[in-house]
Design a protein around this motif. Structure first.
Motif, PDB file in Angstrom:
ATOM      1  N   VAL A   1      -2.709   0.881  -6.608  1.00  0.00           N
ATOM      2  CA  VAL A   1      -4.009   1.244  -6.031  1.00  0.00           C
ATOM      3  C   VAL A   1      -4.335   0.378  -4.807  1.00  0.00           C
ATOM      4  N   ALA A   2      -3.784  -0.822  -4.724  1.00  0.00           N
ATOM      5  CA  ALA A   2      -4.027  -1.703  -3.572  1.00  0.00           C
ATOM      6  C   ALA A   2      -3.510  -1.096  -2.267  1.00  0.00           C
ATOM      7  N   ASN A   3      -2.658  -0.069  -2.342  1.00  0.00           N
ATOM      8  CA  ASN A   3      -2.148   0.609  -1.146  1.00  0.00           C
ATOM      9  C   ASN A   3      -3.152   1.597  -0.560  1.00  0.00           C
ATOM     10  N   TYR A   4      -4.218   1.892  -1.284  1.00  0.00           N
ATOM     11  CA  TYR A   4      -5.178   2.929  -0.905  1.00  0.00           C
ATOM     12  C   TYR A   4      -6.433   2.308  -0.288  1.00  0.00           C
ATOM     13  N   ALA A   5      -6.960   2.955   0.738  1.00  0.00           N
ATOM     14  CA  ALA A   5      -8.233   2.536   1.333  1.00  0.00           C
ATOM     15  C   ALA A   5      -9.358   2.744   0.321  1.00  0.00           C
ATOM     16  N   GLU A   6     -10.431   2.010   0.511  1.00  0.00           N
ATOM     17  CA  GLU A   6     -11.583   2.123  -0.405  1.00  0.00           C
ATOM     18  C   GLU A   6     -12.071   3.570  -0.489  1.00  0.00           C
ATOM     19  N   ARG A   7     -12.210   4.217   0.645  1.00  0.00           N
ATOM     20  CA  ARG A   7     -12.633   5.630   0.675  1.00  0.00           C
ATOM     21  C   ARG A   7     -11.392   6.470   0.929  1.00  0.00           C
ATOM     22  N   SER A   8     -10.709   6.808  -0.165  1.00  0.00           N
ATOM     23  CA  SER A   8      -9.478   7.591  -0.052  1.00  0.00           C
ATOM     24  C   SER A   8      -9.432   8.620  -1.171  1.00  0.00           C
ATOM     25  N   VAL A   9      -8.519   9.563  -1.008  1.00  0.00           N
ATOM     26  CA  VAL A   9      -8.377  10.656  -1.973  1.00  0.00           C
ATOM     27  C   VAL A   9      -6.928  10.691  -2.449  1.00  0.00           C
ATOM     28  N   LEU A  10      -6.759  10.793  -3.759  1.00  0.00           N
ATOM     29  CA  LEU A  10      -5.445  11.012  -4.360  1.00  0.00           C
ATOM     30  C   LEU A  10      -5.480  12.340  -5.085  1.00  0.00           C
TER      31      LEU A  10
END
Length: 159
Positions: free
Chosen positions: A61-70
């Motif tokens: 999850v550390a690879n994802y921006a705070e405001r991101s979509v998976l």
């Protein structure tokens, strides 16, 4: 002659004022673009894949921006928050997945990049393989590249 001198003096003062203005000023809203390459963007998948190998959902999850979509491969639920992404990866990581890029196209713009193509996941627990389509979008946050959206879906046609 007197008028001519007055005009010349006025022009000289105006030009001097213009010359004193800072030349390096940038217009409001101008963004400084981080130089990058296809190799650097391709390496972001490898960073993400290595985080899978740790078995720690928080590292993924550390690879994802705070405001991101998976939009994950094996879940119907869009994951928007870090907690929702972590929940998904805790489930996904139980299979000990390892990804391999089969084909890709990378597009780069100012502080954003898109990596899209096909990949195969092999589950370490069973040896099963899942072929899927992917799209990662990345944004440079001033320090690092982070995933802003990640869409993965299993291939609809079986070989």
């Amino acid at each position: 002659m007197r008028n001519h001198c007055a005009v010349s003096m006025t022009l000289a003062v105006l030009l001097a004022g213009c010359a004193a203005a800072p030349i390096t000023a940038t217009p409001a809203g101008t963004e400084v673009c981080k130089p990058t390459s296809e190799q650097e963007i391709a390496a972001l998948f490898e960073r993400w894949n290595r985080s899978l190998q740790t078995g720690d959902a928080r590292q993924v999850v550390a690879n994802y921006a705070e405001r991101s979509v998976l939009l994950p491969t094996v879940s119907n639920k869009p994951r928007l928050s870090a907690a929702e992404k972590e929940d998904y990866f805790q489930y996904f990581l139980k299979n000990k997945p390892a990804g391999k890029i089969d084909s890709r196209t990378i597009a780069i713009a100012c502080n954003t990049a898109v990596d899209t193509g096909l990949y195969t996941f092999t589950y370490g627990t069973t040896g099963a393989q899942v072929q899927a389509r992917f799209t990662y979008t990345y944004k440079w946050d001033g320090t690092q590249w982070l995933i802003t959206s990640h869409h993965s879906s299993a291939m609809p046609e079986k070989n």
